[in-house]
Motif scaffolding. Structure first.
Motif, PDB file in Angstrom:
ATOM      1  N   CYS A 170      35.749  41.230  46.887  1.00 36.79           N
ATOM      2  CA  CYS A 170      36.885  40.571  47.525  1.00 36.79           C
ATOM      3  C   CYS A 170      37.062  39.196  46.896  1.00 36.79           C
ATOM      4  CB  CYS A 170      36.687  40.432  49.033  1.00 36.79           C
ATOM      5  SG  CYS A 170      35.374  39.302  49.501  1.00 36.79           S
ATOM      6  N   ASN A 171      38.228  38.617  47.101  1.00 37.90           N
ATOM      7  CA  ASN A 171      38.464  37.269  46.604  1.00 37.90           C
ATOM      8  C   ASN A 171      39.684  36.688  47.289  1.00 37.90           C
ATOM      9  OD1 ASN A 171      38.255  34.910  45.058  1.00 37.90           O
ATOM     10  ND2 ASN A 171      37.731  36.063  43.215  1.00 37.90           N
ATOM     11  N   THR A 172      39.798  35.386  47.267  1.00 40.46           N
ATOM     12  CA  THR A 172      41.061  34.768  47.629  1.00 40.46           C
ATOM     13  C   THR A 172      42.031  35.029  46.479  1.00 40.46           C
ATOM     14  OG1 THR A 172      40.428  32.651  46.660  1.00 40.46           O
ATOM     15  CG2 THR A 172      39.903  32.977  48.983  1.00 40.46           C
ATOM     16  N   VAL A 173      43.327  35.126  46.813  1.00 39.53           N
ATOM     17  CA  VAL A 173      44.316  35.470  45.798  1.00 39.53           C
ATOM     18  C   VAL A 173      45.561  34.612  45.952  1.00 39.53           C
ATOM     19  CG1 VAL A 173      43.549  37.871  45.575  1.00 39.53           C
ATOM     20  CG2 VAL A 173      45.332  37.294  47.249  1.00 39.53           C
ATOM     21  N   ASP A 174      46.297  34.507  44.851  1.00 41.38           N
ATOM     22  CA  ASP A 174      47.622  33.897  44.858  1.00 41.38           C
ATOM     23  C   ASP A 174      48.584  34.925  45.458  1.00 41.38           C
ATOM     24  OD1 ASP A 174      50.211  33.004  44.252  1.00 41.38           O
ATOM     25  OD2 ASP A 174      49.538  32.039  42.403  1.00 41.38           O
ATOM     26  N   PRO A 175      49.218  34.647  46.581  1.00 36.08           N
ATOM     27  CA  PRO A 175      50.065  35.648  47.232  1.00 36.08           C
ATOM     28  C   PRO A 175      51.327  35.997  46.431  1.00 36.08           C
ATOM     29  CG  PRO A 175      50.300  33.546  48.328  1.00 36.08           C
ATOM     30  CD  PRO A 175      49.176  33.392  47.344  1.00 36.08           C
ATOM     31  N   ARG A 176      51.642  35.212  45.397  1.00 36.18           N
ATOM     32  CA  ARG A 176      52.827  35.512  44.591  1.00 36.18           C
ATOM     33  C   ARG A 176      52.555  36.642  43.609  1.00 36.18           C
ATOM     34  NH1 ARG A 176      53.446  29.517  42.434  1.00 36.18           N
ATOM     35  NH2 ARG A 176      51.191  29.930  42.286  1.00 36.18           N
ATOM     36  N   ASN A 177      51.306  36.786  43.202  1.00 35.58           N
ATOM     37  CA  ASN A 177      51.013  37.793  42.172  1.00 35.58           C
ATOM     38  C   ASN A 177      49.684  38.508  42.393  1.00 35.58           C
ATOM     39  OD1 ASN A 177      49.070  35.874  41.450  1.00 35.58           O
ATOM     40  ND2 ASN A 177      50.392  34.970  39.888  1.00 35.58           N
ATOM     41  N   TRP A 178      48.981  38.185  43.474  1.00 39.00           N
ATOM     42  CA  TRP A 178      47.710  38.811  43.865  1.00 39.00           C
ATOM     43  C   TRP A 178      46.596  38.534  42.844  1.00 39.00           C
ATOM     44  CZ3 TRP A 178      48.408  39.699  48.712  1.00 39.00           C
ATOM     45  CH2 TRP A 178      49.619  40.190  49.182  1.00 39.00           C
ATOM     46  N   HIS A 179      46.737  37.517  42.040  1.00 38.54           N
ATOM     47  CA  HIS A 179      45.683  37.174  41.093  1.00 38.54           C
ATOM     48  C   HIS A 179      44.560  36.435  41.807  1.00 38.54           C
ATOM     49  CE1 HIS A 179      48.475  37.366  37.292  1.00 38.54           C
ATOM     50  NE2 HIS A 179      48.330  38.527  37.912  1.00 38.54           N
TER      51      HIS A 179
END
Length: 120
Positions: free
Chosen positions: A96-105
């Motif tokens: 799991c990871n935190t992600v940029d919600p604009r691109n899921w990176h």
């Protein structure tokens, strides 16, 4: 940064189910969009599922849509991945990871992951 600890992996037969958990510590968990990723042997790590911090927007890779469900419990600082109808090709280390919600990176250091092995 957020520290992440995945758990819940194991060995399961094809068609079976597992629920993965990811416990987060550090800065406010509820402020982050979260994602699950996986890496099979010899393959690059790939996106599996993402969830906005509100919990009302989800996105899935085509390979798991309809079989996997991502959810979160902000009170427990935990994100989950319910995996049903598992296939041998789902075998991988899951992260799991935190992600940029604009691109899921992903945008945080990785945890150790949890191994999922699906036998045929």
């Amino acid at each position: 940064q957020v520290q992440l600890v995945e758990s819940g992996g194991g060995l399961v037969q094809a068609g079976g189910s597992l629920r993965l958990s990811c416990a987060a510590s550090g800065r406010a968990f509820s402020n982050y969009a979260m994602g699950w990723f996986r890496q099979a042997p010899g393959e690059e790590r790939e996106f599996v599922a993402g969830l906005r911090r509100s919990g009302n927007v989800r996105y899935y890779a085509d390979s798991v849509r309809g079989r996997f469900t991502i959810s979160r419990d902000n009170a427990k600082n935990t994100v989950y991945l319910q995996m049903n109808s598992l296939k041998p090709e789902d075998t991988a280390v899951y992260y799991c990871n935190t992600v940029d919600p604009r691109n899921w990176h992903p945008n945080n250091p990785w945890g150790q992951g949890t191994q999922v092995t699906v036998s045929s």
